[in-house]
Motif scaffolding. Structure first.
Motif, PDB file in Angstrom:
ATOM      1  N   SER A   1       0.827  -1.202   0.000  1.00  0.00           N
ATOM      2  CA  SER A   1       0.000   0.000   0.000  1.00  0.00           C
ATOM      3  C   SER A   1       0.859   1.248   0.000  1.00  0.00           C
ATOM      4  O   SER A   1       2.008   1.235   0.432  1.00  0.00           O
ATOM      5  CB  SER A   1      -0.937   0.008   1.211  1.00  0.00           C
ATOM      6  OG  SER A   1      -0.196   0.110   2.398  1.00  0.00           O
TER       7      SER A   1
ATOM      8  N   ILE B   1      -3.338   3.605  -3.129  1.00  0.00           N
ATOM      9  CA  ILE B   1      -3.880   2.297  -3.488  1.00  0.00           C
ATOM     10  C   ILE B   1      -3.417   1.202  -2.536  1.00  0.00           C
ATOM     11  O   ILE B   1      -2.423   1.349  -1.845  1.00  0.00           O
ATOM     12  CB  ILE B   1      -3.499   1.879  -4.930  1.00  0.00           C
ATOM     13  CG1 ILE B   1      -1.973   1.751  -5.067  1.00  0.00           C
ATOM     14  CG2 ILE B   1      -4.069   2.807  -5.957  1.00  0.00           C
ATOM     15  CD1 ILE B   1      -1.521   1.109  -6.354  1.00  0.00           C
TER      16      ILE B   1
ATOM     17  N   GLU C   1      -5.501  -4.107  -7.660  1.00  0.00           N
ATOM     18  CA  GLU C   1      -5.963  -3.013  -6.817  1.00  0.00           C
ATOM     19  C   GLU C   1      -7.247  -3.421  -6.106  1.00  0.00           C
ATOM     20  O   GLU C   1      -8.173  -3.938  -6.722  1.00  0.00           O
ATOM     21  CB  GLU C   1      -6.202  -1.755  -7.641  1.00  0.00           C
ATOM     22  CG  GLU C   1      -4.932  -1.165  -8.201  1.00  0.00           C
ATOM     23  CD  GLU C   1      -5.170   0.107  -8.985  1.00  0.00           C
ATOM     24  OE1 GLU C   1      -6.271   0.682  -8.907  1.00  0.00           O
ATOM     25  OE2 GLU C   1      -4.247   0.528  -9.691  1.00  0.00           O
TER      26      GLU C   1
ATOM     27  N   TYR D   1     -10.377  -2.118  -3.667  1.00  0.00           N
ATOM     28  CA  TYR D   1     -11.126  -0.964  -3.187  1.00  0.00           C
ATOM     29  C   TYR D   1     -12.388  -1.441  -2.482  1.00  0.00           C
ATOM     30  O   TYR D   1     -12.996  -2.429  -2.912  1.00  0.00           O
ATOM     31  CB  TYR D   1     -11.552  -0.049  -4.345  1.00  0.00           C
ATOM     32  CG  TYR D   1     -10.408   0.554  -5.100  1.00  0.00           C
ATOM     33  CD1 TYR D   1      -9.755   1.677  -4.613  1.00  0.00           C
ATOM     34  CD2 TYR D   1      -9.979   0.010  -6.309  1.00  0.00           C
ATOM     35  CE1 TYR D   1      -8.697   2.242  -5.311  1.00  0.00           C
ATOM     36  CE2 TYR D   1      -8.924   0.576  -7.015  1.00  0.00           C
ATOM     37  CZ  TYR D   1      -8.296   1.688  -6.509  1.00  0.00           C
ATOM     38  OH  TYR D   1      -7.249   2.245  -7.188  1.00  0.00           O
TER      39      TYR D   1
ATOM     40  N   ALA E   1     -15.659  -2.671  -4.470  1.00  0.00           N
ATOM     41  CA  ALA E   1     -15.306  -3.326  -5.735  1.00  0.00           C
ATOM     42  C   ALA E   1     -15.993  -4.686  -5.833  1.00  0.00           C
ATOM     43  O   ALA E   1     -16.099  -5.409  -4.851  1.00  0.00           O
ATOM     44  CB  ALA E   1     -13.792  -3.491  -5.848  1.00  0.00           C
TER      45      ALA E   1
END
Length: 125
Positions: A92, A96, A103, A105, A108
């Motif tokens: 990290s 991100i 990646e 998130y 997501a």
């Protein structure tokens, strides 16, 4: 010529991280197929995210409209919402988080697979 500019203020950290992944409205046999210690990969890229450390289930719920027009939360019969906690190496920086060079998130949608299951769901944390 200067081809690459390195930003000295961006710190990259490598450590273990836990991703909470939720799949909704699945049957009991899907929940039973997910075992702690199992390796979890990306369905399409076959990239390893990590190992399952914990699996939790709750009765699946859905918003429904009643005959009088109210919206209420009702349980979906014979369905479960399942949270899968996956621990793996992560990288990290300020912008991100990478797990398995992908990646990650919150929010997501991912497709995951294990030895005995495949599932599409959402990253919650």
């Amino acid at each position: 010529y200067k081809l690459v500019k390195v930003n000295p203020t961006v710190a990259v950290t490598n450590k273990q991280a836990v991703m909470r992944f939720e799949i909704t409205e699945v049957r009991d046999f899907t929940y039973n197929a997910i075992q702690p210690g199992e390796t979890v990969k990306d369905y399409d890229k076959n990239i390893v995210y990590g190992k399952v450390v914990k699996v939790e289930k709750t009765p699946a719920k859905r918003y429904v409209t009643t005959a009088d027009g109210r919206v209420v939360v009702a349980e979906v019969p014979d369905k479960l919402d399942v949270s899968i906690y996956i621990e793996g190496p992560a990288t990290s920086n300020n912008s991100i988080i990478l797990m398995g060079n992908n990646e990650i998130y919150v929010g997501a949608n991912l497709a995951l697979k294990g030895q005995k299951f495949t599932a599409r769901g959402t990253v919650l944390e």
